[in-house]
Structures are given as structure tokens and as C-alpha cells.
Design an enzyme around this catalytic site. Structure first.
Site, PDB file in Angstrom:
ATOM      1  N   LYS A 196       1.829  -5.787   5.274  1.00 51.36           N
ATOM      2  CA  LYS A 196       0.570  -6.516   5.093  1.00 51.36           C
ATOM      3  C   LYS A 196      -0.562  -5.585   4.678  1.00 51.36           C
ATOM      4  O   LYS A 196      -1.399  -5.951   3.856  1.00 51.36           O
ATOM      5  CB  LYS A 196       0.199  -7.284   6.368  1.00 51.36           C
ATOM      6  CG  LYS A 196       1.122  -8.477   6.599  1.00 51.36           C
ATOM      7  CD  LYS A 196       0.674  -9.345   7.756  1.00 51.36           C
ATOM      8  CE  LYS A 196       1.625 -10.514   7.936  1.00 51.36           C
ATOM      9  NZ  LYS A 196       1.364 -11.307   9.131  1.00 51.36           N
ATOM     10  N   LYS A 244      11.337 -13.510   1.958  1.00 43.04           N
ATOM     11  CA  LYS A 244      11.095 -14.462   3.050  1.00 43.04           C
ATOM     12  C   LYS A 244      10.111 -15.562   2.623  1.00 43.04           C
ATOM     13  O   LYS A 244       9.125 -15.267   1.944  1.00 43.04           O
ATOM     14  CB  LYS A 244      10.511 -13.661   4.221  1.00 43.04           C
ATOM     15  CG  LYS A 244      10.294 -14.417   5.485  1.00 43.04           C
ATOM     16  CD  LYS A 244       9.635 -13.527   6.534  1.00 43.04           C
ATOM     17  CE  LYS A 244       8.168 -13.285   6.247  1.00 43.04           C
ATOM     18  NZ  LYS A 244       7.415 -12.688   7.363  1.00 43.04           N
ATOM     19  N   LYS A 281       3.709 -17.845   4.508  1.00 45.27           N
ATOM     20  CA  LYS A 281       2.403 -18.471   4.286  1.00 45.27           C
ATOM     21  C   LYS A 281       1.559 -17.639   3.342  1.00 45.27           C
ATOM     22  O   LYS A 281       0.756 -18.168   2.590  1.00 45.27           O
ATOM     23  CB  LYS A 281       1.639 -18.550   5.625  1.00 45.27           C
ATOM     24  CG  LYS A 281       2.175 -19.590   6.572  1.00 45.27           C
ATOM     25  CD  LYS A 281       1.385 -19.581   7.886  1.00 45.27           C
ATOM     26  CE  LYS A 281       2.279 -19.110   9.024  1.00 45.27           C
ATOM     27  NZ  LYS A 281       1.752 -19.323  10.357  1.00 45.27           N
TER      28      LYS A 281
HETATM   29  P1  TYM Z   1       3.933 -16.479  12.311  1.00 43.59           P
HETATM   30  O1  TYM Z   1       2.750 -17.343  12.570  1.00 43.59           O
HETATM   31  O2  TYM Z   1       3.943 -15.658  11.066  1.00 43.59           O
HETATM   32  O3  TYM Z   1       5.259 -17.346  12.296  1.00 43.59           O
HETATM   33  C1  TYM Z   1       5.570 -18.245  13.346  1.00 43.59           C
HETATM   34  C2  TYM Z   1       7.059 -18.205  13.612  1.00 43.59           C
HETATM   35  O4  TYM Z   1       7.787 -18.560  12.425  1.00 43.59           O
HETATM   36  C3  TYM Z   1       8.782 -17.569  12.161  1.00 43.59           C
HETATM   37  N1  TYM Z   1       8.955 -17.450  10.706  1.00 43.59           N
HETATM   38  C4  TYM Z   1      10.129 -17.575  10.075  1.00 43.59           C
HETATM   39  N2  TYM Z   1      11.372 -17.805  10.527  1.00 43.59           N
HETATM   40  C5  TYM Z   1      12.362 -17.908   9.608  1.00 43.59           C
HETATM   41  N3  TYM Z   1      12.169 -17.777   8.269  1.00 43.59           N
HETATM   42  C6  TYM Z   1      10.925 -17.540   7.770  1.00 43.59           C
HETATM   43  N4  TYM Z   1      10.743 -17.432   6.469  1.00 43.59           N
HETATM   44  C7  TYM Z   1       9.843 -17.435   8.690  1.00 43.59           C
HETATM   45  N5  TYM Z   1       8.519 -17.209   8.549  1.00 43.59           N
HETATM   46  C8  TYM Z   1       7.982 -17.226   9.801  1.00 43.59           C
HETATM   47  C9  TYM Z   1       8.218 -16.282  12.757  1.00 43.59           C
HETATM   48  O5  TYM Z   1       9.246 -15.364  13.015  1.00 43.59           O
HETATM   49  C10 TYM Z   1       7.564 -16.813  14.010  1.00 43.59           C
HETATM   50  O6  TYM Z   1       8.491 -16.923  15.056  1.00 43.59           O
HETATM   51  N6  TYM Z   1       3.225 -12.521  15.301  1.00 43.59           N
HETATM   52  C11 TYM Z   1       3.650 -13.908  15.254  1.00 43.59           C
HETATM   53  C12 TYM Z   1       2.844 -14.833  16.145  1.00 43.59           C
HETATM   54  C13 TYM Z   1       2.742 -14.418  17.574  1.00 43.59           C
HETATM   55  C14 TYM Z   1       3.777 -14.489  18.540  1.00 43.59           C
HETATM   56  C15 TYM Z   1       3.184 -14.068  19.761  1.00 43.59           C
HETATM   57  C16 TYM Z   1       5.117 -14.862  18.488  1.00 43.59           C
HETATM   58  C17 TYM Z   1       1.619 -13.973  18.204  1.00 43.59           C
HETATM   59  N7  TYM Z   1       1.885 -13.758  19.523  1.00 43.59           N
HETATM   60  C18 TYM Z   1       3.933 -14.004  20.951  1.00 43.59           C
HETATM   61  C19 TYM Z   1       5.863 -14.793  19.672  1.00 43.59           C
HETATM   62  C20 TYM Z   1       5.280 -14.369  20.882  1.00 43.59           C
HETATM   63  C21 TYM Z   1       3.522 -14.402  13.829  1.00 43.59           C
HETATM   64  O7  TYM Z   1       2.766 -13.887  13.050  1.00 43.59           O
HETATM   65  O8  TYM Z   1       4.232 -15.548  13.579  1.00 43.59           O
END
Ligand code: TYM
Length: 355
Positions: free
Chosen positions: A147, A230, A233
Site C-alpha cells: 500500500k 487479488k 477495493k
Molecule cells: P479488509 O477490510 O481489507 O477485508 C475484510 C476481509 O475480507 C478479506 N478479503 C478477501 N478474502 C478473499 N479474497 C479477497 N480478494 C479478499 N479481499 C479481502 C480480508 O482478508 C478480510 O478478512 N486489516 C483488515 C481489517 C481488520 C481486521 C481486524 C480483521 C482490522 N482489524 C481484526 C480481523 C481482525 C482489513 O483490512 O480487511
């Protein structure tokens, strides 16, 4: 609407302990009933719609786990501040995230759904985690590297760098046993375990060491225009991302123009056929039909027929979810009351751990 005003003012985020209180044993936030393990996960409200990767990689498991586990699901609006964010848009997207999570099957009767910024203990423990983490180990986080490379190191926010330590706090405050996420979060959960272990070794047994809960199928859904990358967003390719809130027509068009591979055979082979394999995973995860069964159903048929079938599965799966989310968004009061009571419950657990 203002969800911050009285809640944060009343609770101040502090579970203050008077001198006499300090003599009493700590209320331990760890659950004692081991039949119900605790789950925590989070999602960023950084766009108007979640995409299929978010659902298949994470939220689908959130919904399944709420029946058998003590579940906490968090809309991580503080994490969303690591990129340029318009405040009004962030509020809208936070509400839209809640509506989508409910429409996707999260039940407020089973799970605790809350907003991260409503529970100030996350910031408080976040700082402690930052002071426990090494600069070197934080620098090795691949999400930060990717990022920050995109925006350049001068524009990347410090918060983007310290992001994983706040994520560790999100998890450890709830003494979570399991963290259902997609593959891209594995490294952050490993860091969380390291930090928890380090804290426990130095200062006494305090935190439960969490485990990542990552399914084999769906853990990495790829962009349908660029099937080796991947689905994301923040990715530039709008056409490659299937959004939950997109119209059925838009999703139909996107899937029909998904990139396929050389040859004609519908076969799961992520190296030679990344496009078809990604579509097979999507079909199978939503329809519940095994990949090998889908392969045999399409023997002798071409990619065109297969894409039409995938489009049908996706569109019909998402149609009622989108409608339900739109309906929920019409009643902001109801959404806010769910989030308020979720956040209140989350504060109780989080402040006991912080204490
Ligand atoms: P975020 O908001 O980017 O994504 C949310 C969840 O979706 C999963 N994900 C995917 N899984 C499969 N294929 C994809 N292309 C794909 N894109 C996204 C992510 O793995 C995630 O599980 N850092 C985290 C948010 C967070 C969090 C936490 C997660 C903050 N605190 C505590 C778990 C526990 C994030 O940016 O997810």
C-alpha cells in the site's frame, strides 16, 4: 446522525478503577465457558460496497460461526482513516457496511456488531502494542509495503505503518480464539500472536493467543479481469471487482466479460487457468456444488456457457442481499440502535481486558 456524541462522552472509554477497586480481583474478560470459543473479526468501511472477496474470504465464515461461537464483528472505521477520507462519506459507508453485514446474514441476536471508534480501548491498547512491536517486524508487513509503494513513502500515512498494531489490539481486547479472515490477513494475525506471546512472557499471562481461521476455498478471490491479482477495493479495475451492491445487470455484464484462459476446457488449474479457476471457486462457494461436479457438468461445453452459469449463480445469490441492504439503509435509527448496543457490549469486554 451522530453516533459518537453521548456514547463516548458517557463512557469516556475508561474503565476507571478506584484505589479500593484495585484491591479487588480483576474481572477477567477471558471466557471461561470453553464450549463457546470467542471469535473476532473486522472489515474496513472504505467503499460503498463490499465485494465478493470480502464475502467469500471472511463474512461468509462470520455468519457460520455466529451459531456456535461468541462472536464480535467490528466495522473498523479507524483503520479506514489510514487513507484520505471524507468524514461524511466515512459515516455513510460505516452505515452501509452495517446494512450489508446484516443483509449477508449477521444477526444482532447472535453476534455483537460494533463500530471500532465507539470503543476507545482499541486506541489505548493499540499504543501499548506499538510500544511492544519492533520497527523491523512492522516494516516486514507486506500489506504496508504494497500500500505504501502505491502512494509513495512521502504520502503514506504513519497510521498505515502502525495499522497492524491497532489490528492486534482489536483482536486481543476480546481474548479471541479465532479470527476468520482471508489469506491476505494471515501475516497480521501472526504478528498479533507474536505480540500477545511477548506481552504474556514479559508481564504475565494476559492475552489469549488467537488463531487465524482461513478456509482453503475462497481465501483468495481474484480480480475477474486480472485473475492473478487479488480482488480488491483499492484496485484500479472496476470491471474486475464484483460488488455486493452493484445492480444485477452490472454484475451480469462483468461476469460475462470476465477474462478467461487459453483452451476450451472448464478445469480447475490455478497456474495454467487462473481465470477459469477463480470463476470455479466463486461458483462452487456460492452454489455449494463441488468444483469437480461443476467441471463434469461443463465437459464438452465452452467458456461462454460456463460464464453464463457463473453469472446466474452470482446474480441470483446477491439479488436478495442487495435488496435487503437497501431496505435496511432506509431505517437509519434501527441500524444505529443495533450498532449502539453492540458497541456498548464490546466496551464492557474491552475495558475488562484493558483493566
Ligand atoms: P479488509 O477490510 O481489507 O477485508 C475484510 C476481509 O475480507 C478479506 N478479503 C478477501 N478474502 C478473499 N479474497 C479477497 N480478494 C479478499 N479481499 C479481502 C480480508 O482478508 C478480510 O478478512 N486489516 C483488515 C481489517 C481488520 C481486521 C481486524 C480483521 C482490522 N482489524 C481484526 C480481523 C481482525 C482489513 O483490512 O480487511
Amino acid at each position: 446522525y451522530q453516533w459518537n456524541s453521548n456514547l463516548c462522552a458517557n463512557h469516556g472509554g475508561q474503565a476507571r478503577r478506584s484505589v479500593t477497586d484495585l484491591k479487588k480481583p480483576l474481572i477477567h474478560a477471558r471466557i471461561t465457558d470453553m464450549s463457546q470459543k470467542r471469535v473476532l473479526s473486522g472489515i474496513q468501511p472504505t467503499s460503498d460496497s463490499f465485494h465478493l472477496g470480502n464475502y467469500l474470504g471472511a463474512v461468509k465464515q462470520w455468519v457460520e460461526l455466529q451459531d456456535s461461537h461468541d462472536t464480535f464483528y467490528c466495522i473498523v472505521d479507524l483503520h479506514a482513516l489510514t487513507i484520505e477520507t471524507d468524514p461524511t462519506l466515512l459515516r455513510q459507508r460505516t452505515l452501509a457496511s452495517a446494512a450489508q453485514l446484516l443483509a449477508l446474514g449477521i444477526s444482532p441476536d447472535k453476534a455483537t456488531l460494533f463500530i471500532q471508534s465507539q470503543v476507545p480501548q482499541h486506541n489505548q491498547l493499540g499504543w501499548i502494542m506499538e510500544c511492544l512491536a519492533g520497527f523491523g517486524e512492522a516494516s516486514r508487513m507486506t500489506q504496508f509495503k504494497d500500500k505504501s509503494a502505491k502512494v509513495g513513502s512521502d504520502s503514506a500515512r504513519v497510521g498505515l505503518f502502525t495499522y497492524p498494531m491497532l489490528q492486534a489490539a482489536d483482536i486481543l481486547l476480546y481474548q479471541a480464539n479465532l479470527v476468520p479472515v482471508g489469506e491476505d490477513q494471515r501475516q497480521h494475525i501472526e504478528l498479533t500472536r507474536d505480540l500477545a506471546g511477548r506481552f504474556n512472557a514479559r508481564y504475565g499471562d494476559t492475552f489469549t493467543l488467537p488463531e487465524a481461521y482461513i478456509l482453503k476455498e475462497g481465501a483468495k478471490i481474484n480480480d475477474i479481469q486480472e485473475p492473478t491479482a487479488k480482488m480488491s477495493k483499492s484496485s484500479g479495475s472496476v470491471a474486475g471487482v464484483i460488488e455486493i451492491m452493484d445492480s444485477p445487470d452490472a454484475n451480469l455484464k462483468k461476469i460475462k466479460s470476465a477474462v478467461t484462459d487459453a483452451g476450451r476446457e472448464v478445469k480447475f488449474d490455478p497456474i495454467e487457468k487462473p481465470g477459469i479457476s477463480n470463476l470455479l471457486t466463486i461458483h462452487s462457494s456460492l452454489s455449494g456444488i463441488s468444483i469437480s461436479q461443476i467441471e463434469s457438468d461443463f465437459v464438452g461445453k465452452g467458456y461462454g456457457d460456463f460464464k453464463a452459469a457463473v453469472a446466474d449463480v452470482v446474480v441470483e445469490y446477491l439479488r436478495p442481499i442487495r435488496e435487503r441492504a437497501q431496505e435496511l439503509l432506509l431505517d437509519e435509527k434501527h441500524l444505529l440502535s443495533i450498532l449502539h448496543s453492540g458497541s456498548e457490549k464490546a466496551r464492557t469486554v474491552a475495558s475488562a481486558t484493558l483493566d
